[in-house]
Design a protein around this motif. Structure first.
Motif, PDB file in Angstrom:
ATOM      1  N   THR A   8      40.767  28.147 -17.801  1.00 34.86           N
ATOM      2  CA  THR A   8      41.390  27.084 -18.585  1.00 34.86           C
ATOM      3  C   THR A   8      42.119  27.692 -19.776  1.00 34.86           C
ATOM      4  O   THR A   8      41.540  28.489 -20.522  1.00 34.86           O
ATOM      5  CB  THR A   8      40.343  26.087 -19.092  1.00 34.86           C
ATOM      6  OG1 THR A   8      39.641  25.525 -17.986  1.00 34.86           O
ATOM      7  CG2 THR A   8      41.016  24.969 -19.873  1.00 34.86           C
TER       8      THR A   8
ATOM      9  N   LYS B 291      42.942  28.774 -10.369  1.00 35.27           N
ATOM     10  CA  LYS B 291      42.849  27.321 -10.556  1.00 35.27           C
ATOM     11  C   LYS B 291      41.419  26.848 -10.350  1.00 35.27           C
ATOM     12  O   LYS B 291      40.749  27.233  -9.406  1.00 35.27           O
ATOM     13  CB  LYS B 291      43.777  26.614  -9.567  1.00 35.27           C
ATOM     14  CG  LYS B 291      45.248  26.717  -9.932  1.00 35.27           C
ATOM     15  CD  LYS B 291      46.130  25.999  -8.913  1.00 35.27           C
ATOM     16  CE  LYS B 291      47.595  26.127  -9.280  1.00 35.27           C
ATOM     17  NZ  LYS B 291      48.489  25.504  -8.267  1.00 35.27           N
TER      18      LYS B 291
ATOM     19  N   TYR C 120      48.910  27.273 -13.762  1.00 31.40           N
ATOM     20  CA  TYR C 120      47.936  28.306 -13.454  1.00 31.40           C
ATOM     21  C   TYR C 120      48.326  29.036 -12.175  1.00 31.40           C
ATOM     22  O   TYR C 120      48.927  28.447 -11.272  1.00 31.40           O
ATOM     23  CB  TYR C 120      46.549  27.698 -13.270  1.00 31.40           C
ATOM     24  CG  TYR C 120      45.968  27.082 -14.520  1.00 31.40           C
ATOM     25  CD1 TYR C 120      46.162  25.741 -14.811  1.00 31.40           C
ATOM     26  CD2 TYR C 120      45.211  27.846 -15.407  1.00 31.40           C
ATOM     27  CE1 TYR C 120      45.629  25.176 -15.962  1.00 31.40           C
ATOM     28  CE2 TYR C 120      44.669  27.294 -16.555  1.00 31.40           C
ATOM     29  CZ  TYR C 120      44.878  25.953 -16.827  1.00 31.40           C
ATOM     30  OH  TYR C 120      44.348  25.396 -17.964  1.00 31.40           O
TER      31      TYR C 120
ATOM     32  N   SER D 271      44.054  26.923 -23.349  1.00 30.97           N
ATOM     33  CA  SER D 271      44.198  25.941 -24.411  1.00 30.97           C
ATOM     34  C   SER D 271      44.966  26.597 -25.553  1.00 30.97           C
ATOM     35  O   SER D 271      45.117  27.825 -25.581  1.00 30.97           O
ATOM     36  CB  SER D 271      42.842  25.439 -24.887  1.00 30.97           C
ATOM     37  OG  SER D 271      42.049  26.512 -25.358  1.00 30.97           O
TER      38      SER D 271
END
Length: 127
Positions: free
Chosen positions: A68, A64, A59, A70
């Protein structure tokens, strides 16, 4: 050849959440990483998040703990969940896909080591 398509983006208030998705199609067997860079007016294109086929993730420092990434290797798709958004997160978000697993903190718009780029989606954080 690989085609990259992003979706999501839009206007959100500070402190809100937004999600982006990105899918790659075509000759995807060679891809080793997919992720996001963003570019605000007058600034360099900076790393937001990258997810490698191995599952490792990186990140940018400014996101951070708030963003997120995924992904689903079988679907060649990555998602970016953005929480606690700030006005300084306002930018065009570009999805990239490439064979390289090294994604620098900043890149020029024509950075060819990441071979494939989407057209970008605008994220605006404003009250």
């Amino acid at each position: 050849q690989v085609q990259v398509a992003e979706s999501g983006g839009g206007l959100v208030q500070p402190g809100g959440s937004l999600s982006l998705s990105c899918s790659a199609s075509g000759s995807v067997f060679s891809l080793n990483a997919m992720g996001w860079y963003r570019q605000a007016p007058g600034k360099s294109r900076e790393l937001v998040a990258v997810m490698r086929r191995s599952g490792t993730r990186d990140y940018g420092d400014s996101v951070k703990g708030r963003f997120t990434i995924s992904g689903d290797n079988a679907k060649n798709t990555v998602w970016l969940q953005m929480n606690s958004l700030k006005p300084e997160d306002t930018a065009v978000y570009y999805c990239g896909a490439g064979t390289t697993t090294y994604w620098p903190t900043t890149v020029p718009p024509d950075y060819y080591h990441i071979e494939y780029w989407g057209k970008g989606v605008l994220v605006t954080v404003s009250s």
